[in-house]
Scaffold this motif. Structure first.
Motif, PDB file in Angstrom:
ATOM      1  N   ALA A  23      43.495   0.145  19.208  1.00  0.00           N
ATOM      2  CA  ALA A  23      42.821  -1.066  18.727  1.00  0.00           C
ATOM      3  C   ALA A  23      43.084  -1.352  17.259  1.00  0.00           C
ATOM      4  N   GLY A  24      43.342  -0.337  16.467  1.00  0.00           N
ATOM      5  CA  GLY A  24      43.597  -0.516  15.045  1.00  0.00           C
ATOM      6  C   GLY A  24      43.399   0.797  14.309  1.00  0.00           C
ATOM      7  N   LEU A  25      43.836   0.824  13.056  1.00  0.00           N
ATOM      8  CA  LEU A  25      43.725   2.023  12.231  1.00  0.00           C
ATOM      9  C   LEU A  25      42.620   1.809  11.199  1.00  0.00           C
ATOM     10  N   VAL A  26      41.626   2.682  11.207  1.00  0.00           N
ATOM     11  CA  VAL A  26      40.452   2.541  10.352  1.00  0.00           C
ATOM     12  C   VAL A  26      40.358   3.743   9.415  1.00  0.00           C
ATOM     13  N   LEU A  27      40.137   3.463   8.141  1.00  0.00           N
ATOM     14  CA  LEU A  27      39.876   4.517   7.164  1.00  0.00           C
ATOM     15  C   LEU A  27      38.389   4.501   6.832  1.00  0.00           C
ATOM     16  N   ILE A  28      37.701   5.632   7.081  1.00  0.00           N
ATOM     17  CA  ILE A  28      36.283   5.779   6.735  1.00  0.00           C
ATOM     18  C   ILE A  28      36.191   6.635   5.481  1.00  0.00           C
ATOM     19  N   VAL A  29      35.445   6.153   4.502  1.00  0.00           N
ATOM     20  CA  VAL A  29      35.285   6.885   3.242  1.00  0.00           C
ATOM     21  C   VAL A  29      33.799   7.130   3.017  1.00  0.00           C
ATOM     22  N   ASP A  30      33.409   8.402   3.057  1.00  0.00           N
ATOM     23  CA  ASP A  30      32.005   8.767   2.854  1.00  0.00           C
ATOM     24  C   ASP A  30      31.950  10.242   2.493  1.00  0.00           C
ATOM     25  N   THR A  54      36.721  11.940   1.973  1.00  0.00           N
ATOM     26  CA  THR A  54      35.393  12.313   1.503  1.00  0.00           C
ATOM     27  C   THR A  54      35.175  12.015   0.026  1.00  0.00           C
ATOM     28  N   ASP A  55      36.159  11.417  -0.633  1.00  0.00           N
ATOM     29  CA  ASP A  55      36.000  11.048  -2.043  1.00  0.00           C
ATOM     30  C   ASP A  55      36.938   9.887  -2.357  1.00  0.00           C
ATOM     31  N   GLY A  56      36.725   9.246  -3.512  1.00  0.00           N
ATOM     32  CA  GLY A  56      37.482   8.065  -3.873  1.00  0.00           C
ATOM     33  C   GLY A  56      38.958   8.294  -4.065  1.00  0.00           C
ATOM     34  N   ALA A  57      39.318   9.403  -4.701  1.00  0.00           N
ATOM     35  CA  ALA A  57      40.740   9.684  -4.955  1.00  0.00           C
ATOM     36  C   ALA A  57      41.497   9.862  -3.648  1.00  0.00           C
ATOM     37  N   SER A  58      40.906  10.610  -2.707  1.00  0.00           N
ATOM     38  CA  SER A  58      41.558  10.798  -1.404  1.00  0.00           C
ATOM     39  C   SER A  58      41.663   9.477  -0.654  1.00  0.00           C
ATOM     40  N   ALA A  59      40.652   8.630  -0.800  1.00  0.00           N
ATOM     41  CA  ALA A  59      40.676   7.329  -0.124  1.00  0.00           C
ATOM     42  C   ALA A  59      41.835   6.479  -0.604  1.00  0.00           C
ATOM     43  N   VAL A  71      39.005  -0.755   5.863  1.00  0.00           N
ATOM     44  CA  VAL A  71      38.392   0.399   5.203  1.00  0.00           C
ATOM     45  C   VAL A  71      36.880   0.247   5.263  1.00  0.00           C
ATOM     46  N   LEU A  72      36.211   1.283   5.774  1.00  0.00           N
ATOM     47  CA  LEU A  72      34.746   1.357   5.735  1.00  0.00           C
ATOM     48  C   LEU A  72      34.407   2.266   4.564  1.00  0.00           C
ATOM     49  N   LEU A  73      33.765   1.720   3.555  1.00  0.00           N
ATOM     50  CA  LEU A  73      33.686   2.394   2.255  1.00  0.00           C
ATOM     51  C   LEU A  73      32.237   2.597   1.807  1.00  0.00           C
ATOM     52  N   ASP A  74      31.891   3.856   1.594  1.00  0.00           N
ATOM     53  CA  ASP A  74      30.570   4.183   1.052  1.00  0.00           C
ATOM     54  C   ASP A  74      30.503   3.704  -0.396  1.00  0.00           C
ATOM     55  N   ALA A  75      29.423   3.049  -0.757  1.00  0.00           N
ATOM     56  CA  ALA A  75      29.311   2.499  -2.107  1.00  0.00           C
ATOM     57  C   ALA A  75      29.019   3.567  -3.146  1.00  0.00           C
ATOM     58  N   VAL A  76      28.202   4.564  -2.787  1.00  0.00           N
ATOM     59  CA  VAL A  76      27.751   5.569  -3.766  1.00  0.00           C
ATOM     60  C   VAL A  76      28.349   6.924  -3.421  1.00  0.00           C
ATOM     61  N   MET A  77      29.271   7.383  -4.268  1.00  0.00           N
ATOM     62  CA  MET A  77      29.910   8.690  -4.092  1.00  0.00           C
ATOM     63  C   MET A  77      30.084   9.322  -5.464  1.00  0.00           C
ATOM     64  N   PRO A  78      30.159  10.648  -5.520  1.00  0.00           N
ATOM     65  CA  PRO A  78      30.446  11.307  -6.798  1.00  0.00           C
ATOM     66  C   PRO A  78      31.846  10.940  -7.284  1.00  0.00           C
ATOM     67  N   VAL A 100      37.831  -4.649   3.133  1.00  0.00           N
ATOM     68  CA  VAL A 100      36.941  -3.540   2.792  1.00  0.00           C
ATOM     69  C   VAL A 100      35.514  -3.926   3.168  1.00  0.00           C
ATOM     70  N   VAL A 101      34.888  -3.111   4.011  1.00  0.00           N
ATOM     71  CA  VAL A 101      33.491  -3.296   4.374  1.00  0.00           C
ATOM     72  C   VAL A 101      32.685  -2.166   3.737  1.00  0.00           C
ATOM     73  N   PHE A 102      31.756  -2.522   2.884  1.00  0.00           N
ATOM     74  CA  PHE A 102      30.931  -1.519   2.217  1.00  0.00           C
ATOM     75  C   PHE A 102      29.826  -1.011   3.149  1.00  0.00           C
ATOM     76  N   MET A 103      29.541   0.273   3.006  1.00  0.00           N
ATOM     77  CA  MET A 103      28.397   0.890   3.676  1.00  0.00           C
ATOM     78  C   MET A 103      27.456   1.355   2.573  1.00  0.00           C
ATOM     79  N   THR A 104      26.254   0.827   2.561  1.00  0.00           N
ATOM     80  CA  THR A 104      25.382   1.137   1.437  1.00  0.00           C
ATOM     81  C   THR A 104      23.907   1.109   1.826  1.00  0.00           C
ATOM     82  N   GLY A 105      23.154   1.944   1.151  1.00  0.00           N
ATOM     83  CA  GLY A 105      21.709   1.898   1.272  1.00  0.00           C
ATOM     84  C   GLY A 105      21.106   1.061   0.175  1.00  0.00           C
TER      85      GLY A 105
END
Length: 326
Positions: A23-30, A54-59, A71-78, A100-105
């Motif tokens: 269906a497609g290639l998805v990158l999850i960052v969290d 698991t971190d911004g540099a790897s993403a 890209v599904l991207l966590d907004a708050v990461m170290p 880019v779709v942000f995932m955030t609380g």
């Protein structure tokens, strides 16, 4: 009981073996393993190929290597937070097109605005609800896929495209098709993803409100090929949209060779004389000295039975028109 943690990026295997027929290639960052596991299982069950970081540099590294569809991207990461990761993705011509779709609380207005200002197309709030994520992803991926197909179609027909941002700060290419990415360094001698100075000066005139004609530049050491840059206006993001087209004059050079019994180099010299170039200009284009160009031109005069540049140019253009009446 939680689902097993997905394979970390560094152990996910060669990227050239990724299954892109799904269906497609998805990158999850969290940076939270439970979030990664929840989304990984839901996306895998829906038929997507999934990468994780698991971190911004790897993403950023993963996105540049694999060019995911979204890209599904966590907004708050170290370290690099999601906002900075999104800005860097959008600053790179090879990744700028990826939605880019942000995932955030963080649901405060200022954080939502920050997500869109960083280049996000949407956001979902935590705790994550996989059905909602899947629905939002499908819409954005379809729009991005159609835009990419349109750009690739232009490449297929020999019309490369790019967009360039001149606003505050450093001018930059916001996206470009693969063909544009190859042509700019070839014709302008610029580094890959660098804005060539002549192109920047040309667009600066348009930015100042002046009318600009198409910009043409010759391929170094090849007198028959030129790149024509045409301004197509501005995108919805206020970037300048430019269409590139390669023009090859080899057929004209060949026609004058056949018509007048010239050598290839003599025909090239005659071609540029007809274009109004001086001997020094022609020498620069063909990689010869002005004296050598003069000798070629003397032989051209003899074969054409003329004595001046103007007469040679006029005869050449007349013969080419006769050979190519259309």
């Amino acid at each position: 009981m939680h689902s097993p943690r997905p394979t970390p990026p560094e152990a996910a295997g060669p990227l050239d073996r990724l299954d892109r027929s799904r269906a497609g290639l998805v990158l999850i960052v969290d940076d939270v393993p439970d979030n990664l596991a929840l989304l990984h299982d839901a996306l895998d069950a829906a038929g997507y190929t999934v990468l994780v970081a698991t971190d911004g540099a790897s993403a950023l590294l993963r996105a540049a290597q694999a060019e995911p569809d979204i890209v599904l991207l966590d907004a708050v990461m170290p370290g690099l937070d999601g906002f900075e990761v999104a800005r860097r993705l959008k600053a790179g011509p090879e990744t700028a097109h990826i939605p880019v779709v942000f995932m955030t609380g963080l649901t405060d207005t200022e954080h939502v605005l920050a997500a869109f200002e960083a280049g996000g197309v949407d956001y979902v709030t935590k705790p994550i609800r996989p059905p909602e994520v899947l629905a939002r992803m499908a819409a954005h991926m379809q729009a991005a896929r159609q835009a990419r197909q349109a750009r690739n179609a232009l490449d297929a027909y020999g019309h490369a495209t790019l967009s360039l941002r001149l606003g505050p700060g450093q001018p930059r290419l916001t996206w470009q098709t693969p063909l544009a990415r190859r042509w700019l360094p070839d014709y302008f001698g610029s580094a890959v993803d660098e804005v060539p100075a002549p192109l920047l000066a040309w667009l600066a005139q348009a930015e100042a409100g002046r009318e600009v004609r198409p910009l043409a530049t010759r391929l170094p050491r090849d007198g028959a090929r030129q790149l024509v840059c045409t301004l197509q206006g501005r995108t919805v993001d206020e970037d300048w949209l430019v269409v590139l087209r390669e023009v090859n004059d080899a057929a004209t050079v060949e026609a004058t060779m056949q018509a007048f019994g010239l050598t290839l180099r003599e025909s090239e010299v005659l071609y540029w004389v007809a274009k109004g170039k001086t001997n020094r200009d022609i020498g620069d284009i063909l990689g010869s000295s002005p004296a050598t160009v003069k000798k070629h031109l003397e032989r051209v005069y003899e074969k054409l039975g003329v004595e001046t540049r103007t007469a040679a140019a006029a005869l050449a253009m007349q013969r080419v028109r006769e050979l190519n009446p259309a």
